[in-house]
Design a protein around this motif. Sequence first.
Motif, short mmCIF file in Angstrom:
data_model
loop_
_atom_site.label_atom_id
_atom_site.label_comp_id
_atom_site.label_asym_id
_atom_site.label_seq_id
_atom_site.Cartn_x
_atom_site.Cartn_y
_atom_site.Cartn_z
N ASP A 1 0.83 -1.20 0.00
CA ASP A 1 0.00 0.00 0.00
C ASP A 1 0.86 1.25 0.00
O ASP A 1 0.59 2.21 -0.73
CB ASP A 1 -0.95 0.01 1.22
N VAL A 2 1.92 1.26 0.82
CA VAL A 2 2.84 2.41 0.86
C VAL A 2 3.56 2.52 -0.47
O VAL A 2 3.72 3.62 -1.02
CB VAL A 2 3.84 2.27 2.03
N ALA B 1 2.18 14.48 0.12
CA ALA B 1 2.54 14.26 -1.29
C ALA B 1 3.36 15.42 -1.85
O ALA B 1 4.37 15.20 -2.51
CB ALA B 1 1.28 14.04 -2.12
N LYS C 1 6.50 8.74 7.53
CA LYS C 1 5.17 8.19 7.23
C LYS C 1 4.20 8.67 8.32
O LYS C 1 4.59 8.69 9.49
CB LYS C 1 5.19 6.66 7.27
N PRO C 2 3.00 9.03 7.99
CA PRO C 2 2.47 9.22 6.64
C PRO C 2 3.08 10.49 6.04
O PRO C 2 3.30 11.47 6.74
CB PRO C 2 0.98 9.36 6.86
N ALA D 1 2.51 1.60 -3.42
CA ALA D 1 1.57 2.13 -4.41
C ALA D 1 1.34 3.62 -4.20
O ALA D 1 1.25 4.39 -5.16
CB ALA D 1 0.24 1.37 -4.33
N SER D 2 1.28 4.04 -2.95
CA SER D 2 1.08 5.46 -2.63
C SER D 2 2.29 6.29 -3.09
O SER D 2 2.13 7.38 -3.67
CB SER D 2 0.86 5.62 -1.13
N LEU D 3 3.49 5.79 -2.84
CA LEU D 3 4.70 6.49 -3.29
C LEU D 3 4.74 6.57 -4.82
O LEU D 3 5.08 7.61 -5.39
CB LEU D 3 5.95 5.77 -2.76
N ARG E 1 2.12 6.49 -6.90
CA ARG E 1 1.10 7.45 -7.35
C ARG E 1 1.58 8.89 -7.15
O ARG E 1 1.36 9.75 -8.01
CB ARG E 1 -0.20 7.24 -6.58
N THR E 2 2.22 9.15 -6.04
CA THR E 2 2.68 10.50 -5.73
C THR E 2 3.74 10.97 -6.71
O THR E 2 3.72 12.13 -7.14
CB THR E 2 3.26 10.54 -4.30
#
Length: 196
Positions: A22-23, A117, A113-114, A25-27, A29-30
Amino acid sequence: MAQVVASMSDVPKILIVDDNRDVLASLRRTLRRCAFDLTCIDQPALAVEALEREPFDLMLCDIDMPIMNGHEVMAKAHALQPAMIRVFVTGAGNMDAAVRAINEGEVHRFVRKPFDANNLRNLVREALDRKEELEIVSEASARARRRSQLYEQLEAEHPGITNLMYDAAGVHVVDIPYPEDLANQLGMEQFLVSAN
């Protein structure tokens, strides 16, 4: 998901390593909005293999990972690609480790974290700008070293050639030996033309 690659050409290459998908994927996307060439890997050993295969400009790496932690990955990254910018991604519990890694020169910065962006994108851009500055300085240093080596080589082959003399006005004084002496030093006596 062992590896996700979003490939582009002529853009900074970034390796992202985090065992939490999940992290990861978030990185991804950012940073994908910034037109970077991203390689995202969720297994530290595979990240080391990627570092052995291809060059990266920057690596974002989680500290807490099983089997091989972020410090071990960073150490291998530093050995394999010392010019690459290294950034830790860390939770609140690992702040001491992240600060120690910065102080020891192992990493450039850390992201908490968190993460925000915009702050992450800015940090990555600033780090890449810093890398570019360091490359310019490194190239200038390499040129200066080559020039110094050339002068040393010239001086060894032709003693006194790099010693410059100046007159009282600051003008270079060139002490040219008589043509016969110069020809003898250079082994070119046969090319002398007699003045008789």
